[in-house]
Design an enzyme around this catalytic site. Sequence first.
Site, short mmCIF file in Angstrom:
data_model
loop_
_atom_site.label_atom_id
_atom_site.label_comp_id
_atom_site.label_asym_id
_atom_site.label_seq_id
_atom_site.Cartn_x
_atom_site.Cartn_y
_atom_site.Cartn_z
N ILE A 480 0.84 -1.21 0.00
CA ILE A 480 0.00 0.00 0.00
C ILE A 480 0.87 1.26 0.00
CG2 ILE A 480 -1.76 1.29 1.26
CD1 ILE A 480 -2.78 -1.39 2.35
N ALA A 509 9.44 5.59 6.64
CA ALA A 509 10.00 4.58 7.54
C ALA A 509 9.33 3.24 7.27
CB ALA A 509 9.77 4.98 8.98
N LYS A 584 -6.74 -0.36 11.04
CA LYS A 584 -8.01 -0.35 11.78
C LYS A 584 -7.82 -0.39 13.29
CE LYS A 584 -9.49 -3.99 9.41
NZ LYS A 584 -8.80 -3.98 8.11
N VAL A 614 -12.56 0.64 6.05
CA VAL A 614 -13.64 -0.25 5.61
C VAL A 614 -13.77 -0.13 4.09
CG1 VAL A 614 -16.11 -0.76 5.79
CG2 VAL A 614 -14.89 0.17 7.77
N LEU A 618 -13.40 2.42 -1.41
CA LEU A 618 -14.82 2.74 -1.63
C LEU A 618 -15.26 3.87 -0.68
CD1 LEU A 618 -16.44 -0.82 -1.89
CD2 LEU A 618 -15.83 0.73 -3.76
N GLY A 669 -4.29 -16.29 -3.46
CA GLY A 669 -3.74 -15.25 -2.58
C GLY A 669 -4.80 -14.37 -1.96
N GLU A 672 -5.72 -14.99 4.11
CA GLU A 672 -4.55 -14.93 4.98
C GLU A 672 -3.88 -16.29 4.88
OE1 GLU A 672 -3.58 -12.28 6.90
OE2 GLU A 672 -5.20 -11.16 5.97
N ASP A 683 -12.07 -9.94 11.31
CA ASP A 683 -11.76 -8.71 10.60
C ASP A 683 -13.04 -7.96 10.24
OD1 ASP A 683 -9.73 -7.06 9.46
OD2 ASP A 683 -10.55 -7.65 7.50
N LYS A 687 -14.67 -4.13 11.26
CA LYS A 687 -15.20 -3.15 10.30
C LYS A 687 -16.62 -2.72 10.65
CE LYS A 687 -12.29 -4.75 6.50
NZ LYS A 687 -12.22 -5.62 5.34
#
Length: 822
Positions: A480, A509, A584, A614, A618, A669, A672, A683, A687
């Site tokens: 990201i 960093a 999160k 979340v 979007l 992929g 997890e 997870d 959210k």
Amino acid sequence: MHILKFGGTSVGSVESIRQVIRIVTTHRQQETPLAVVLSAMSGVTNQLIEIGRMATDGQTDYMELVRRIEDRHFNVVKALVPVKEQGKIVAAIRGTVNELEDLLRGVSLIRELTPRTMDLIMSFGERLSNLVVAECVKASGLPAVFCDARELIKTDAQFGHAEVNYTQTNPLVQAYFAQNNGFSAPIPFVTGFIGSTEKGETTTLGRGGSDYTASILGAALNADIIDIWTDVDGMMTADPRKVPNAFNIPTITYAEAMELSHFGAKVIYPPSLQPAFARNIPIRVLNTFNADHAGTLVSRTADRRQYTITGISSIDDVALVNVQGSGMIGVAGVSAKLFGILAQHKISVILISQASSEHSICFAIDPKGADRVKTILDEEFAADVASGHIDNISIERDLSIIATVGEGMRKSSGIAGKLFSVLGKNGVNIVAVAQGSSEINISVVITKNNLSKALNALHNVFFQSEARVLNVFLVGTGLIGQALLRQIHAQSEFLRQEKLLKICVVGLANTKKMVLDTKGLDLTDWETRRKTEGVTTSLPAFVEKIKSYNLPNSVFIDCTSDKDIVQHYESLLDANISVVTPNKVANSGSYAEYRRLQRTALNRGVKFLYETNVGAGLPIINTLQGLLTSGDRFLKIEAILSGTLSFIFNTFKPGTQFVDVVREAKEKGYTEPDPRDDLSGQDVARKILILAREAGFALEPDDVSVEKILPPSCLDAPTIPTFFDALKAENGYFDNLLATADARGEKLRMIATFENGKAVIGLRGVGPEHPFYQLTGADNIISFTTERYKERPLVIKGPGAGAEVTASGVFADMVSIGSYLG
Ligand code: ADP
Ligand code: ASP
Ligand code: MG
């Protein structure tokens, strides 16, 4: 008559003196008599002061410094005068330096340095520079003559800051120039900065006073124009040394120039504007090192400008004296007495501010005199303090003044509002405010450590054709983070042109190394720079750096899912640094912690943005917040918030086996490493918790119930392969779920629901009428049922995972902070 004044840097080196000779030669070709005023070579006045102090202290090595000054002048002669003429000039320099040495010997014997002697010591700087440059000009073929201004400028005996006696000065100046008149007469090189008393004692006109000399001569001779040649392209919108974005002001009024220079624009010494102003003589500020630039014209009027303010200047170091007490209210004469005392002791006041309650008066002074002022006032007001009329007289130090100046401010409203709002957003506390009744100056007193930040932030906002700068600090350079950096790089030109926004990535960093550069990192080679120049990452150190830089418009971006980093959010927000993150952790902990961050951001006037918490990029949280702030109420939120689970249940159709679908998801992929981390629904729980909180409900993590999808044998399997074995063995269980749904014409979906204050996550069957029925692939879908969207809920659907879309959500949050800065 045309006066040319060259400042210290303009005569600071052989090369710059060459440039001075070129400029004088060009002007000589025009049919106007010239007078040149020179400052001491740059740094020399300061050195002379130092030498004087050393001599008083009995130190002997001041001679070394004297030698250095002498050598600088010798070197100029060696470079610019033919060898056979050098001898007599070197002798003249020697003679003058001998005089200085004799004086210093006297000082070191009596160990006393009066202001009178200090002025005499300082006078050697201008005497030497004019002597040398006049000779160099002669050697270049132009007639020139050295002129000691002590013969012309008569002053009182206020050493260090003498006041000019114009009645005596003007005739002397006029008489001298009457003798040296005519186009063929030698050009006088007049020592700036110095004058003499009636008794013939040497005085100085205040630091920077060579400008004043030029103006005194210009006024006495009714010159056509006075040129102040310096080392910048005229007067600028701010000091270019402090504000790199500052730019030239082509024309300016005397009044504006006076305000700017009074409040720190040392490009013109403030008193020098007065004589020129009184005779309406235009002053040009020009750059010796860029002689073709038109510089700034100071005169009665200025051209129309695009900006409401003309410039911003600052006085870096002031002290504020505060006199307060209830007995001052309505008692006439306290301020008269106060300012009478200050005038009597020749204490110059930079700024005054009085609250309308009359409860307190504060004024800014040079901090060097603060102790003296306190002693004087304590003495003079002792009776008032004893009687309780005045509570106390206090001094606050380490402060600076910023002044925004401009004729345009007189006619427009909202300037002060803008000024305070920018400072507020950047966490700059305002200690005192003053607006001159002329309305061309608003001054604020702030703490010194915020000066650079405040100047740059104000400049950015008031001179907006220049892009505003967003200073970004990024932690996490995984998928990201990298995508974000690529997007910033690719969009930088667009943002600059279309949004007037410049993104400056100051710090980066990852878990291993960090690199910071206040000038901004080049986004084409950040990776190499981090590897080669980076130091071992320490989050506390990184955060401390961000705070200590104290840059305006700072944004901290956390592209990790780290737990520790979140501990720093609050202190960053508290230091007026906005935070943007897809992480999160902060928002899904206790409700108290969530609220605390929201509050801190609100109180500090900065942003805490997490649209990507979340549904990746979007627009879910923004939409939700928009509905809530516009007065809508949430009745129900239903959502599929996991791309992985979305894929699994979109693929699990009659004819497939659940275990194969999970295996495929893992191979692609999407899951997890242990697919149970997705299938557990934890997870998704975080959210829906965040969404419920955003919708205005005080939910704790325990309030979210997650119905288990997996039978105990799958949950308990010790390894991933045994988990898949267990999943296979439970095939019948999943087939059964699917068949039941299918028989009802429904599809299986893992849905998070928030309704009636409760959040539940579980496997549901949805029929064709349900908006989630048609979902395909790994998309997320969220449906809001609200008072306004009751009949047909508002639905947002699209890819809710992936580095590129997450980064673009972070990017949008970041840019929105830029536009909020105004
Ligand atoms: P000189 O030696 O030529 O007299 P000074 O050092 O006294 O020069 O003044 C020039 C300096 O004034 C510039 O180098 C600049 O850093 C500073 N300065 C402060 N404010 C301004 C401003 N608003 N515009 C231009 N220069 C400014
Ligand atoms: N040489 C003097 C000073 O440094 C005067 C001047 O440069 O204008 O203050
Ligand atoms: Mg100057």
